[in-house]
Design a protein around this motif. Structure first.
Motif, PDB file in Angstrom:
ATOM      1  N   LEU A  14       0.838  -1.209   0.000  1.00 25.23           N
ATOM      2  CA  LEU A  14       0.000   0.000   0.000  1.00 25.23           C
ATOM      3  C   LEU A  14       0.867   1.251   0.000  1.00 25.23           C
ATOM      4  CD1 LEU A  14      -2.629   1.584   0.139  1.00 25.23           C
ATOM      5  CD2 LEU A  14      -2.584   1.265   2.624  1.00 25.23           C
ATOM      6  N   HIS A  17       2.109   1.866  -3.418  1.00 20.57           N
ATOM      7  CA  HIS A  17       0.993   2.325  -4.252  1.00 20.57           C
ATOM      8  C   HIS A  17       0.674   3.792  -3.958  1.00 20.57           C
ATOM      9  CE1 HIS A  17      -3.030   2.692  -5.953  1.00 20.57           C
ATOM     10  NE2 HIS A  17      -3.433   3.073  -4.756  1.00 20.57           N
ATOM     11  N   GLY A 112      -3.309  -2.545   6.232  1.00 26.53           N
ATOM     12  CA  GLY A 112      -3.085  -3.050   4.888  1.00 26.53           C
ATOM     13  C   GLY A 112      -3.675  -4.424   4.615  1.00 26.53           C
ATOM     14  N   LEU A 117      -7.113  -2.221  -1.699  1.00 28.26           N
ATOM     15  CA  LEU A 117      -6.233  -1.118  -2.091  1.00 28.26           C
ATOM     16  C   LEU A 117      -7.055   0.113  -2.461  1.00 28.26           C
ATOM     17  CD1 LEU A 117      -3.121  -0.952  -2.365  1.00 28.26           C
ATOM     18  CD2 LEU A 117      -3.412  -1.398  -4.799  1.00 28.26           C
ATOM     19  N   MET A 120      -8.541   1.744   0.801  1.00 26.58           N
ATOM     20  CA  MET A 120      -7.523   2.449   1.590  1.00 26.58           C
ATOM     21  C   MET A 120      -7.056   3.714   0.883  1.00 26.58           C
ATOM     22  SD  MET A 120      -5.351  -0.519   3.473  1.00 26.58           S
ATOM     23  CE  MET A 120      -5.025  -1.472   2.007  1.00 26.58           C
ATOM     24  N   THR A 121      -6.958   3.674  -0.436  1.00 24.32           N
ATOM     25  CA  THR A 121      -6.585   4.868  -1.188  1.00 24.32           C
ATOM     26  C   THR A 121      -7.644   5.948  -0.996  1.00 24.32           C
ATOM     27  OG1 THR A 121      -5.419   3.499  -2.802  1.00 24.32           O
ATOM     28  CG2 THR A 121      -5.983   5.751  -3.476  1.00 24.32           C
TER      29      THR A 121
END
Length: 172
Positions: A14, A17, A112, A117, A120-121
């Motif tokens: 993460l 990313h 995480g 993904l 969380m973004t």
């Protein structure tokens, strides 16, 4: 905005990313590690550095931080050990908003291994985009915490807490 990132091995994917995502969104990102996968790494090494950088820059530059681990719990605890950091564990967009609006959190922690993904973004984007409400009640509460952090003195009890409930037990 400058954003400081720190994680452990469970948050490495993460973090990497987010580095790309946040730079593409126009943020200046500082990566405090880890830089390679090591299943035995220790999150305090990286999260304390990210939190210290936020504490050094929050008042003057408005920098914020994101710490990432498997659950986010240990990383939040580590970040909160740094004087001047208010780290919130975030697990939804609503908690990301409230962390900023009500607590003026300057670091968030995410798990995480607990969210996609994409989710969380979105939590991070929401946190970075949300301003502090500057409401008097929130500022008062944050001030109490800052005073305690500095002096170790507990805030005074309100009058309602001094009278408290009446003990109605019959034990003598």
């Amino acid at each position: 905005m400058r954003v400081h990132l720190g994680s452990d091995h469970a948050g490495l994917e993460l973090k990497n990313h987010l580095m790309t995502h946040l730079v593409d969104a126009g943020h200046e990102v500082v990566d405090h590690g880890p830089f390679v996968y090591d299943a035995l790494d220790d999150y305090p090494v990286f999260c304390l550095r990210a939190a210290e950088a936020v504490a050094d820059e929050f008042d003057t530059q408005g920098s914020l931080g994101v710490v990432i681990g498997g659950s986010g719990n240990g990383e939040q605890i580590a970040a909160n050990k740094v004087k001047g950091v208010r780290a919130a564990l975030v697990w939804s967009q609503e908690t990301a908003v409230l962390a900023r609006e009500h607590n003026n959190a300057n670091v968030i922690s995410v798990g995480g291994r607990l969210h996609s993904l994409e989710d969380m973004t979105a939590f991070v984007d929401t946190f970075l985009a949300t301003p502090y409400s500057d409401e008097e009640r929130h500022t008062r509460r944050i001030g109490m915490l800052a005073d305690y952090e500095t002096t170790g003195d507990l805030p005074p009890l309100p009058a309602s807490a001094l009278t408290g409930p009446t003990d109605t037990s019959t034990d003598q």
